[in-house]
Design a protein around this motif. Sequence first.
Motif, PDB file in Angstrom:
ATOM      1  N   SER A   1      37.553  26.857  31.343  1.00  8.46           N
ATOM      2  CA  SER A   1      36.903  27.919  30.566  1.00  8.46           C
ATOM      3  C   SER A   1      37.397  29.266  31.090  1.00  8.46           C
ATOM      4  O   SER A   1      37.421  29.503  32.300  1.00  8.46           O
ATOM      5  CB  SER A   1      35.382  27.815  30.737  1.00  8.46           C
ATOM      6  OG  SER A   1      34.756  29.078  30.672  1.00  8.46           O
TER       7      SER A   1
ATOM      8  N   PHE B   1      36.543  33.074  30.547  1.00  7.56           N
ATOM      9  CA  PHE B   1      35.560  33.999  29.991  1.00  7.56           C
ATOM     10  C   PHE B   1      35.963  35.428  30.338  1.00  7.56           C
ATOM     11  O   PHE B   1      36.183  35.744  31.508  1.00  7.56           O
ATOM     12  CB  PHE B   1      34.176  33.679  30.585  1.00  7.56           C
ATOM     13  CG  PHE B   1      33.129  34.690  30.254  1.00  7.56           C
ATOM     14  CD1 PHE B   1      32.452  34.629  29.043  1.00  7.56           C
ATOM     15  CD2 PHE B   1      32.813  35.716  31.146  1.00  7.56           C
ATOM     16  CE1 PHE B   1      31.479  35.575  28.724  1.00  7.56           C
ATOM     17  CE2 PHE B   1      31.841  36.662  30.832  1.00  7.56           C
ATOM     18  CZ  PHE B   1      31.181  36.589  29.622  1.00  7.56           C
TER      19      PHE B   1
ATOM     20  N   ASN C   1      35.381  42.190  33.180  1.00  2.00           N
ATOM     21  CA  ASN C   1      34.882  41.108  34.034  1.00  2.00           C
ATOM     22  C   ASN C   1      35.445  39.802  33.506  1.00  2.00           C
ATOM     23  O   ASN C   1      35.693  39.673  32.303  1.00  2.00           O
ATOM     24  CB  ASN C   1      33.351  41.031  34.016  1.00  2.00           C
ATOM     25  CG  ASN C   1      32.703  42.208  34.703  1.00  2.00           C
ATOM     26  OD1 ASN C   1      32.605  43.286  34.128  1.00  2.00           O
ATOM     27  ND2 ASN C   1      32.255  42.023  35.939  1.00  2.00           N
ATOM     28  N   PHE C   2      35.614  38.855  34.386  1.00  2.00           N
ATOM     29  CA  PHE C   2      36.117  37.555  33.928  1.00  2.00           C
ATOM     30  C   PHE C   2      35.560  36.443  34.809  1.00  2.00           C
ATOM     31  O   PHE C   2      35.075  36.684  35.929  1.00  2.00           O
ATOM     32  CB  PHE C   2      37.654  37.527  33.930  1.00  2.00           C
ATOM     33  CG  PHE C   2      38.262  37.526  35.314  1.00  2.00           C
ATOM     34  CD1 PHE C   2      38.491  38.710  35.991  1.00  2.00           C
ATOM     35  CD2 PHE C   2      38.602  36.329  35.942  1.00  2.00           C
ATOM     36  CE1 PHE C   2      39.045  38.719  37.268  1.00  2.00           C
ATOM     37  CE2 PHE C   2      39.167  36.314  37.217  1.00  2.00           C
ATOM     38  CZ  PHE C   2      39.385  37.521  37.879  1.00  2.00           C
ATOM     39  N   HIS C   3      35.646  35.230  34.286  1.00  3.73           N
ATOM     40  CA  HIS C   3      35.242  34.048  35.039  1.00  3.73           C
ATOM     41  C   HIS C   3      36.169  32.905  34.662  1.00  3.73           C
ATOM     42  O   HIS C   3      36.436  32.680  33.480  1.00  3.73           O
ATOM     43  CB  HIS C   3      33.790  33.663  34.705  1.00  3.73           C
ATOM     44  CG  HIS C   3      33.294  32.461  35.465  1.00  3.73           C
ATOM     45  ND1 HIS C   3      33.212  31.200  34.911  1.00  3.73           N
ATOM     46  CD2 HIS C   3      32.866  32.345  36.746  1.00  3.73           C
ATOM     47  CE1 HIS C   3      32.747  30.357  35.839  1.00  3.73           C
ATOM     48  NE2 HIS C   3      32.525  31.023  36.947  1.00  3.73           N
ATOM     49  N   ILE C   4      36.675  32.215  35.661  1.00  2.27           N
ATOM     50  CA  ILE C   4      37.479  31.014  35.439  1.00  2.27           C
ATOM     51  C   ILE C   4      36.599  29.826  35.780  1.00  2.27           C
ATOM     52  O   ILE C   4      36.154  29.683  36.927  1.00  2.27           O
ATOM     53  CB  ILE C   4      38.754  31.020  36.305  1.00  2.27           C
ATOM     54  CG1 ILE C   4      39.592  32.273  36.020  1.00  2.27           C
ATOM     55  CG2 ILE C   4      39.582  29.747  36.062  1.00  2.27           C
ATOM     56  CD1 ILE C   4      40.789  32.466  36.957  1.00  2.27           C
ATOM     57  N   GLY C   5      36.320  28.998  34.774  1.00  3.63           N
ATOM     58  CA  GLY C   5      35.348  27.937  34.978  1.00  3.63           C
ATOM     59  C   GLY C   5      35.855  26.554  34.631  1.00  3.63           C
ATOM     60  O   GLY C   5      36.915  26.374  34.034  1.00  3.63           O
TER      61      GLY C   5
END
Lengths: 137, 137
Positions: free
Chosen positions: B95, B97, B74-78
């Motif tokens: 960010s 993640f 899973n990933f998140h671009i923040g």
Amino acid sequence: MNRSSRRQFIKNTGMTAMAGTVIFAAQSNPEKNEMKKIFIHHVYFWLKNAGNASDRDKLVEGLTKLSKVKTIKNFHIGKPAATNRDVIDTSYAISWFVLFENDGDQASYQADPIHLKFVEDYSHLWSKVIVYDSVDV
Amino acid sequence: MNRSSRRQFIKNTGMTAMAGTVIFAAQSNPEKNEMKKIFIHHVYFWLKNAGNASDRDKLVEGLTKLSKVKTIKNFHIGKPAATNRDVIDTSYAISWFVLFENDGDQASYQADPIHLKFVEDYSHLWSKVIVYDSVDV
């Protein structure tokens, strides 16, 4: 769907579905596993008594209590991994990762009596805290 | 379970289950939404041209390509949230993640051609990177 059918579903697909995963399930991109429409609150703690196992355990105890705040969707209590490169900061003692659905839930968490009690009871343990709050780009 | 039954299951429970959520579903504590047995890789980027929207977009483009690495669960671009208190660092631009199942998958990601290409093509954009890798306490 009864419990038996649900078990069968899980068995068939190799997946487990449970209430705690709703934030990922409902808001992830199924193709890329991308987490979207979330608020990431990631806190790193440095202990006053760096390396003191007892103080670290106390902080973990506090965070475990803190995790009961209703608006927290998912959380992780971590320590530095074994990785070590120039760009990696391994100096912190505890990582406190929290997922909220939105900024309102995060604001509610900040004001929650459980959170205020956590700060009251455990803030004497740490010398430094860095918080990174992130939302979707 | 056929597709229709699966839809019904989702409808019945208000939950969606999909491949990308396995890491949470299988490894979370259902009572507390605790993420366990995971490797969190959280990277914060500062741009050389701080505040440059075009460079930020390019970095997001690069991270979107990077997200194709197979071992990423899973990933998140923040970006920084609107929150602003003394302890919050809002100075980073992006960010990144990422959740891995374990350190082996993280090590594989580091050596993945997609990752090497990302560094080659986009590292000119950033002036500073801080990485925090965390595992279960």
